[in-house]
Design an enzyme around this catalytic site. Structure first.
Site, PDB file in Angstrom:
ATOM      1  N   PRO A   1       0.913  -1.395  -0.074  1.00  0.00           N
ATOM      2  CG  PRO A   1      -0.940  -1.589   1.669  1.00  0.00           C
ATOM      3  CD  PRO A   1       0.201  -2.138   0.982  1.00  0.00           C
ATOM      4  CB  CYS A   2       1.263   3.888  -2.589  1.00  0.00           C
ATOM      5  SG  CYS A   2      -0.558   4.241  -3.047  1.00  0.00           S
ATOM      6  CD  GLN A   3      -3.318   3.552   0.490  1.00  0.00           C
ATOM      7  OE1 GLN A   3      -2.494   2.843   0.710  1.00  0.00           O
ATOM      8  NE2 GLN A   3      -4.636   2.867   0.152  1.00  0.00           N
TER       9      GLN A   3
END
Length: 176
Positions: A72-74
């Protein structure tokens, strides 16, 4: 080459990997609708719909030469809160734990370029150090998909690690 696909989503990265001769043994994704899409184009892989921290990856040791995925890049996106390791969605430690359990010959991670700017670059260096401790020679670069013939302007960070040898990123095949 047999592989493990983590944070697989519906399998966009895997479609490219399969075109390059990679055979996914297992795909791990927590969103059921993405898993259903993935099953349609890669039915022979084992599909785990859930948290990667719940999977015993040791059973793939010696069977998978490559482990790849896009955590996940958040936590690192410049469009988000940029909390990094303080974000509950930070799955880079779980990604590294899977690498340690599987002991593949190669790893590939895709993420946002936000991981290489400001204070977040220190986090990336920690990930690279962890890969070195696991015996990999890591390399990273931010690449634009349009420079390699993909019809979209999309910049992404790629980290590649090979056991005991260096990786060189290919030169762009297309102009601006």
């Amino acid at each position: 080459m047999r592989a493990i696909d983590l944070f697989s989503g519906p399998g966009g990265l895997t479609l490219g990997m399969k075109a390059a001769g990679v055979e996914p043994l297992i795909a791990v994704e927590k969103r059921p609708e993405a898993v259903e899409t993935y099953k349609r184009h890669t039915p022979d892989a084992e599909h785990h719909c859930g948290d990667i921290r719940e999977v015993d990856f040791t059973k793939f040791r010696g069977a998978a030469r490559l482990l790849y995925g896009g955590p996940p890049c958040q936590p690192f996106s410049t469009g988000g809160l940029r909390k990094g390791s303080k974000d509950s969605r930070d799955m880079l430690p779980a990604f590294l734990a899977a690498i340690e359990a599987v002991k593949p010959e190669a790893v590939l991670m895709e993420n946002v370029p936000g991981l290489v700017v400001a204070s977040r670059i220190h986090y990336l260096h920690g990930v690279l150090d962890s890969l070195r401790k696991l015996g990999f020679v890591p390399a990273w670069r931010v690449l634009n998909a349009s420079h390699y013939g993909v019809p979209q302007n999309r910049r992404r960070l790629f980290v590649v690690g090979l056991k005991g040898r260096a990786f060189w990123f290919p030169k762009p095949t297309h102009g601006p």
